[in-house]
Enzyme design. Structure first.
Site, PDB file in Angstrom:
ATOM      1  N   ASP A  74     -45.926 -79.105  -9.364  1.00  0.00           N
ATOM      2  CA  ASP A  74     -45.580 -77.832  -8.512  1.00  0.00           C
ATOM      3  C   ASP A  74     -44.024 -78.955  -8.217  1.00  0.00           C
ATOM      4  O   ASP A  74     -44.123 -80.068  -8.404  1.00  0.00           O
ATOM      5  CB  ASP A  74     -45.710 -77.246  -7.293  1.00  0.00           C
ATOM      6  CG  ASP A  74     -46.622 -77.746  -6.590  1.00  0.00           C
ATOM      7  OD1 ASP A  74     -46.880 -79.511  -6.335  1.00  0.00           O
ATOM      8  OD2 ASP A  74     -47.833 -77.709  -6.072  1.00  0.00           O
ATOM      9  N   HIS A 109     -54.672 -73.693  -0.023  1.00  0.00           N
ATOM     10  CA  HIS A 109     -53.499 -73.907  -1.081  1.00  0.00           C
ATOM     11  C   HIS A 109     -53.531 -74.612  -2.008  1.00  0.00           C
ATOM     12  O   HIS A 109     -54.241 -75.147  -1.873  1.00  0.00           O
ATOM     13  CB  HIS A 109     -52.255 -72.524  -0.989  1.00  0.00           C
ATOM     14  CG  HIS A 109     -51.740 -74.458  -0.378  1.00  0.00           C
ATOM     15  ND1 HIS A 109     -50.901 -74.200   0.735  1.00  0.00           N
ATOM     16  CD2 HIS A 109     -51.873 -75.501  -0.732  1.00  0.00           C
ATOM     17  CE1 HIS A 109     -50.195 -75.122   0.634  1.00  0.00           C
ATOM     18  NE2 HIS A 109     -50.638 -76.020   0.417  1.00  0.00           N
TER      19      HIS A 109
END
Length: 247
Positions: free
Chosen positions: A71, A142
């Site tokens: 990410d 997450h």
């Protein structure tokens, strides 16, 4: 939505963070020695720092390895000290013989972020997919920036960061106001296509998420639990992160 066969997770618990980090590095080093042009999926954050240190200390050549990061913050230029590109430069790129053209990370300043996500997916496919993906896990479960409730078949995309995630990451910025509200992340569908997954967790703060991952039912509210459907996932923990597990 993913369902089907659940696989036993391989859970390894180590006395401390350093031993856990070394074990993760050893697994990756073994792969690179067998397959010098291996494709690695890599994380950022405080958890993998020891893993990167051990990888660097080993002296293993990464000259032909290709890397894809999970990410990047949307809107942060690569020159920003808290961009994940800058993090990777400090932690790994500048300390090894990795070639810049083999190091892939989403461009947080792309003019068309959705097109950047499509390009990134295509680059992973063109490289032959991820041989090993190293993951951390958030306090809320997450993985990557796939926050609770994320679709399990999502691909690389732009996501809104949960307030709890922004608070957790505020320690790296001058204030929470500076923490970006959005990021580009590999989706859970992309993550699940990695041939092998190593999930690293350390500290008591991660113990509740680890208990859910290892002993809970798979559910989108705790994204990491999707890994119970992956055929080759190793969960590497220090004693504190494992402290709530039954065994």
């Amino acid at each position: 939505m993913m369902h089907g066969k659940r696989y036993p997770l391989t859970v390894e618990v180590f006395a401390d963070y350093k031993q856990m980090s070394q074990r993760a590095a050893d697994i990756v080093i073994e792969l690179v020695k067998e397959k010098p042009d291996a494709v690695l999926g890599l994380p950022t954050g405080s958890t993998p720092l020891g893993f990167y240190d051990a990888l660097v200390a080993s002296g293993v050549s990464l000259a032909r390895v290709r890397t894809f990061n999970l990410d990047e913050y949307l809107g942060l230029p690569r020159t920003h000290p808290e961009s994940y590109y800058a993090f990777m430069k400090r932690a790994l790129y500048d300390r090894t013989d990795l070639r810049p053209e083999n190091c892939h990370i989403p461009d947080g300043t792309a003019a068309d972020p959705d097109e950047e996500c499509r390009r990134y997916e295509e680059a992973i496919r063109a490289a032959g997919g991820l041989d090993i993906l190293v993951l951390g896990v958030g306090h809320n479960g997450h993985i990557g920036f796939n926050e609770p409730g994320s679709s399990w078949d999502a691909r690389t995309r732009v996501v809104e960061l949960a307030e709890s995630t922004r608070k957790a990451n505020a320690r790296f910025f001058n204030s929470i106001d500076e923490v970006p509200r959005k990021a580009i992340t590999m989706g859970i569908g992309t993550i699940m296509e990695a041939r092998r997954i190593l999930l690293l967790a350390s500290g008591e703060g991660k113990a509740a998420a680890i208990k859910e991952l290892v002993e809970g039912e798979p559910r989108p509210e705790v994204p990491a639990t999707v890994l119970q459907y992956h055929p080759d996932t190793s969960v590497l923990l220090d004693a504190a992160a494992a402290s709530l597990l039954r065994r």
